[in-house]
Structures are given as C-alpha cells and as structure tokens.
Design a protein around this motif. Structure first.
Motif, PDB file in Angstrom:
ATOM      1  N   ASP A  68     -78.366  11.862  36.743  1.00 16.98           N
ATOM      2  CA  ASP A  68     -77.598  12.717  37.639  1.00 16.98           C
ATOM      3  C   ASP A  68     -76.373  11.963  38.148  1.00 16.98           C
ATOM      4  OD1 ASP A  68     -79.357  14.819  37.430  1.00 16.98           O
ATOM      5  OD2 ASP A  68     -80.603  14.119  39.084  1.00 16.98           O
ATOM      6  N   ALA A 403     -82.486  19.634  48.277  1.00 15.28           N
ATOM      7  CA  ALA A 403     -81.378  20.595  48.279  1.00 15.28           C
ATOM      8  C   ALA A 403     -80.031  19.866  48.241  1.00 15.28           C
ATOM      9  CB  ALA A 403     -81.474  21.493  49.513  1.00 15.28           C
ATOM     10  N   LEU A 404     -79.931  18.763  48.983  1.00 19.96           N
ATOM     11  CA  LEU A 404     -78.693  17.980  48.944  1.00 19.96           C
ATOM     12  C   LEU A 404     -78.475  17.359  47.564  1.00 19.96           C
ATOM     13  CD1 LEU A 404     -78.654  16.211  52.434  1.00 19.96           C
ATOM     14  CD2 LEU A 404     -76.947  17.807  51.531  1.00 19.96           C
ATOM     15  N   GLU A 405     -79.558  16.965  46.925  1.00 22.66           N
ATOM     16  CA  GLU A 405     -79.439  16.420  45.570  1.00 22.66           C
ATOM     17  C   GLU A 405     -78.868  17.482  44.636  1.00 22.66           C
ATOM     18  OE1 GLU A 405     -82.621  13.822  44.104  1.00 22.66           O
ATOM     19  OE2 GLU A 405     -82.724  15.144  42.370  1.00 22.66           O
ATOM     20  N   ASN A 406     -79.321  18.719  44.802  1.00 26.15           N
ATOM     21  CA  ASN A 406     -78.773  19.800  43.983  1.00 26.15           C
ATOM     22  C   ASN A 406     -77.300  20.049  44.269  1.00 26.15           C
ATOM     23  OD1 ASN A 406     -81.247  20.228  42.715  1.00 26.15           O
ATOM     24  ND2 ASN A 406     -81.912  21.711  44.266  1.00 26.15           N
ATOM     25  N   GLU A 407     -76.869  19.667  45.474  1.00 19.16           N
ATOM     26  CA  GLU A 407     -75.452  19.802  45.835  1.00 19.16           C
ATOM     27  C   GLU A 407     -74.652  18.577  45.406  1.00 19.16           C
ATOM     28  OE1 GLU A 407     -73.938  22.438  47.278  1.00 19.16           O
ATOM     29  OE2 GLU A 407     -75.831  23.566  47.175  1.00 19.16           O
ATOM     30  N   GLY A 408     -75.339  17.555  44.834  1.00 17.53           N
ATOM     31  CA  GLY A 408     -74.626  16.384  44.320  1.00 17.53           C
ATOM     32  C   GLY A 408     -74.654  15.165  45.212  1.00 17.53           C
ATOM     33  N   ASP A 433     -67.069  16.660  51.972  1.00 18.30           N
ATOM     34  CA  ASP A 433     -67.919  17.389  51.020  1.00 18.30           C
ATOM     35  C   ASP A 433     -69.390  17.278  51.408  1.00 18.30           C
ATOM     36  OD1 ASP A 433     -65.709  18.152  49.591  1.00 18.30           O
ATOM     37  OD2 ASP A 433     -65.870  16.534  48.122  1.00 18.30           O
ATOM     38  N   ALA A 437     -71.943  20.311  52.341  1.00 21.08           N
ATOM     39  CA  ALA A 437     -73.231  20.489  51.663  1.00 21.08           C
ATOM     40  C   ALA A 437     -74.371  20.607  52.671  1.00 21.08           C
ATOM     41  CB  ALA A 437     -73.482  19.322  50.706  1.00 21.08           C
ATOM     42  N   VAL A 440     -74.686  23.949  54.097  1.00 16.79           N
ATOM     43  CA  VAL A 440     -75.302  24.898  53.163  1.00 16.79           C
ATOM     44  C   VAL A 440     -76.825  24.794  53.184  1.00 16.79           C
ATOM     45  CG1 VAL A 440     -75.559  25.490  50.714  1.00 16.79           C
ATOM     46  CG2 VAL A 440     -73.289  24.993  51.658  1.00 16.79           C
ATOM     47  N   VAL A 441     -77.340  23.573  53.242  1.00 17.93           N
ATOM     48  CA  VAL A 441     -78.779  23.372  53.039  1.00 17.93           C
ATOM     49  C   VAL A 441     -79.570  23.279  54.333  1.00 17.93           C
ATOM     50  CG1 VAL A 441     -78.242  22.101  50.923  1.00 17.93           C
ATOM     51  CG2 VAL A 441     -78.737  20.829  53.001  1.00 17.93           C
TER      52      VAL A 441
END
Length: 442
Positions: A68, A403-408, A433, A437, A440-441
């Motif tokens: 990732d 969820a943060l991992e999914n946001e990068g 950024d 994120a 969002v999460v």
C-alpha cells in the motif's frame, strides 16, 4: 580463458570446467566445500526454485508493487526526519562503508574521530560525562542499563521499575536481558500519560535497583516530574535511567540536571524512515566508566606527539577475561553513529533546537485541528507533547484506523478508544489531507 576458449577461467560454465576446478583444489564435489556438522545439517527442501538474478529482481518488484502507498503518521519509537543528502554522500565514501569496529587506529583515524565527535555530542546533550559509541537500538540500551544497575556496587536490590506505558518491543528486550538473573521487572502506574509519582513513591523501596522513565513518553507526552523521579530513586539507592532521543535532548530538560544516572534511547538522526533500524544511545556518569557496554573511543597522542584517536575501553569477553566482561554486546553501529554525527553537525546547535521546536508546534497544531473534528478529542492527555499524541475517537479505534488506511493514511490504534498520530517535518505537508480524511471517518 576456459577450456572452451570462451569466458573467464574463474567462472565455470560447463560440467567439465567445474570438475577441473574441484580437482585442482582436491575435492570431488561442491558439497565437500561446506563443513557442516551432521547434527545441524538441514536435509529437507526449502521449496525455493532456483532463479536468475533478473527473475529474482522482477519477482521482488512484483511484491513491492503490492504494498500500500500510505502516508505514515506513525511514531512510538521510530521517527521519520529529513536526512540531508550530504549525509548520504559523505557516509557512502568507501573508507566509511563498514559497520565493523575500527580496531586499527593506524588506518581508521577519520572514522575514530567521527565516533569521538558523536560521543562528545551526546555528552553535551545529556550533561553526563561518558557516552559510548553506539548500541543496537533503544531497547538493547535499556537492557544494558538494567544489567549495569545490577552490577553497580553502589546499588542494592533486584527490582527494576518501568512505566506502565512502555513500547512492547522495549519491554520484551528488557525481559530477555534480565532472564536468568535474579532481577524482577515491575510496572508503575501512569496518570494521564505521565508517571504517577505518588504511586511510584509507594512502589519504591531499598530493594529497587533501577527506575526507568521516558521523556517524551511513548505517547509523546512531556514528563513533568523528572527531578522528583530522580530524587525518589536516589533516596532508595536506585539508579535513575532516562529514555529519550537525540532531537528531544536538544530542547527538553538536560538529563544530568534532573538526576539521571544513565541515559538511553534512539538517536532519531541520520536514518530517516528506516522501518525499524535504530541507533541506541548510552550515556552515564564517570563512576560507571568500567561498567559501560560496547566501546568508547578516546583521544591521545601518537609516537610523534600528534593528536590521535583509538578504542580505549571494550568490556566484552572477546577483549578481556570472561569473568570480568560486563557485556557481551558484540558490535556497535559505527556507520549509523557516523551518520547521526554528520546529521547533527549539519544541523548545528540552532538547527537541532529549531527541529525540536517544530516537533512541539507541529504536534500541537495537528492536535488543535483534529480536536475541531466531531467525534474526536485531541490530544487525549492534557499534557504538552513532543512529536506525537494520542487521540480519543467516538468510533472504535481499530475501525477508525482501518478507515484511515483506506483513505491512504497509516496511524496507530493503541487500544479500543485511542489512535496515535506522529508528525514531523517530513509529513507536516500532508496535515490538510489527513484532517480531511479524519473528518470523513470519525
């Protein structure tokens, strides 16, 4: 030329060439070149198909491409600081490209001087009289500090007190170091991220050999009662060992001024994001000179009266009688220490302080931004922070981390309710950024 008339005589390409080479050295097979005792010989199969160099490179790249691509806000003992290219260019000079010990002063004056400067920088930063020329990492330095405390004639007792909140890796290495000794490891409570000094006072008695505290702590809080901890340890004849890092030392309280007998930690300089590799610091009082693990570089004069550097103290059994050895640590990390010294010299005193101040302001600014997000409380501890801090979320921490991992973004989930964020100059530009994120999460 080989017997085929092509290629090098040192790189056989045919069975006949291989047989000729084996015959020349008096063995019948390549197997005879390896003298492996039967009791340790592995007779199974590794299941690894032979591949060419090109095929291996391609396969490794395929694995790397699956990683990732995350922006890391990770810390807890491993920190990413910008390392100037000057460090790479100088440290990669051929005369430095060996991490092995500089045993021969007649051919290693430059490297020995660099290590002496490294030790001198640590002495200046800690206020203690003696610093060795590196340990493996902060965890091994802590283990060596504990065994020093058990050896010191001025100390009675076998109990080693450590903070309730301590990085798992450091605690595990300490336990490994003390396995087989009479020492016991006990944890003292923390209060809102820092040492609970009243509870520590209750836990102390004359059977305590060492008290360990950290500044900053594993959660990034700045420990406010170091002098009191030092006095408590001293009242009971225990050593006070302080864990810290090379950048924090330039801004936070000088360890000697708060009563620290031993300083351990990680340099946090010269490496950048190394994925786990560290450089252990170790400094102490001159009273413990002959108990210091690893090696010390000293300065003297050569036969012509010129200033010269040499290894002056090595306490492992390879160099002295086994029963007098104080540590079996078998190497240092000279090349990494060299890089740390170069990085610190490049920054200079003002640069180091400026970098440390950024570690405070960046953490504070990010915490303020996150605290404005609904469902987030930042920082979770009502303390001053250095580089990192814990964050309480309404959402379960592990869910929020994923969820943060999914946001990068990569952050720590340290229990059911707490995330931990670390910000340095290398990721400060990604704060906008990251905050978006989290909105969002959360």
């Amino acid at each position: 030329m080989s017997d085929t008339g092509r290629g090098s005589p040192f790189a056989p390409h045919t069975d006949a060439e291989t047989a000729a080479m084996l015959d020349a050295i008096g063995v019948e097979s390549e197997e005879e070149l390896f003298d492996i005792p039967e009791e340790v010989r592995f007779d199974g199969e590794f299941g690894i198909a032979p591949r060419s160099e090109r095929e291996i490179r391609r396969e490794v790249q395929l694995h790397l491409d699956r990683d990732d691509d995350l922006t890391a806000f990770l810390g807890r003992g491993h920190y990413d600081h910008y390392v100037p290219s000057m460090v790479d260019h100088l440290a990669d000079r051929s005369e430095f490209l060996s991490s092995y010990t500089q045993y021969q002063p007649e051919v290693a004056q430059g490297f020995l001087q660099a290590l002496f400067e490294y030790q001198s920088m640590l002495v200046e930063l800690t206020g203690l009289e003696i610093a060795n020329c590196s340990m493996y990492d902060a965890a091994s330095a802590l283990g060596e500090a504990a065994t020093l405390a058990l050896r010191a004639r001025s100390v009675d007792g076998t109990r080693v007190l450590i903070p309730e909140l301590l990085a798992d890796g450091r605690r595990a290495v300490l336990e490994n170091y003390l396995a087989g000794t009479e020492a016991t490891i006990e944890r003292y409570p923390m209060e809102d991220g820092n040492a609970d000094r009243e509870a520590l006072a209750d836990a102390l008695d004359d059977d305590c050999a060492m008290v360990y505290a950290e500044n900053p702590t594993v959660r990034g809080t700045i420990e406010e009662g170091l002098s009191e901890i030092g006095e408590l340890a001293d009242e009971h004849g225990a050593l006070f060992c302080l864990g810290t890092d090379g950048i924090a030392l330039s801004l936070l309280e000088e360890p000697a001024s708060v009563g620290a007998d031993v300083v351990v930690g990680d340099a946090a300089l010269g490496l950048g994001a190394s994925g786990g590799l560290g450089l252990g610091l170790f400094a102490t009082h001159e009273d413990f000179l002959r108990q210091v693990p690893g090696r010390l570089v000293g300065v003297g004069e050569d036969s012509d009266g010129n200033r010269a550097y040499t290894l002056t103290l090595q306490t492992r059994e390879q160099h002295i009688r086994r029963e007098r050895a104080t540590s079996n640590i078998c190497t240092n990390q000279a090349w990494v220490a060299l890089r740390a010294a170069m990085h610190a010299a490049w920054l200079g005193a003002d640069g180091l302080v400026g970098l440390a101040e950024d570690c405070v302001t960046n953490a504070r600014d990010l915490a303020d931004r996150l605290d404005d997000v609904d469902g987030v409380e930042a920082p979770a501890h009502d303390r001053h922070h250095f580089r990192e801090f814990a964050v309480r979320t309404d959402r379960p921490a592990e869910d929020a981390r994923e969820a943060l991992e999914n946001e990068g973004f990569a952050v720590h989930a340290i229990d059911d309710d707490l995330l931990q964020f670390c910000v340095t100059e290398t990721n400060a530009g990604e704060i906008e950024d990251l905050v978006a994120a989290v909105e969002v999460v959360a």
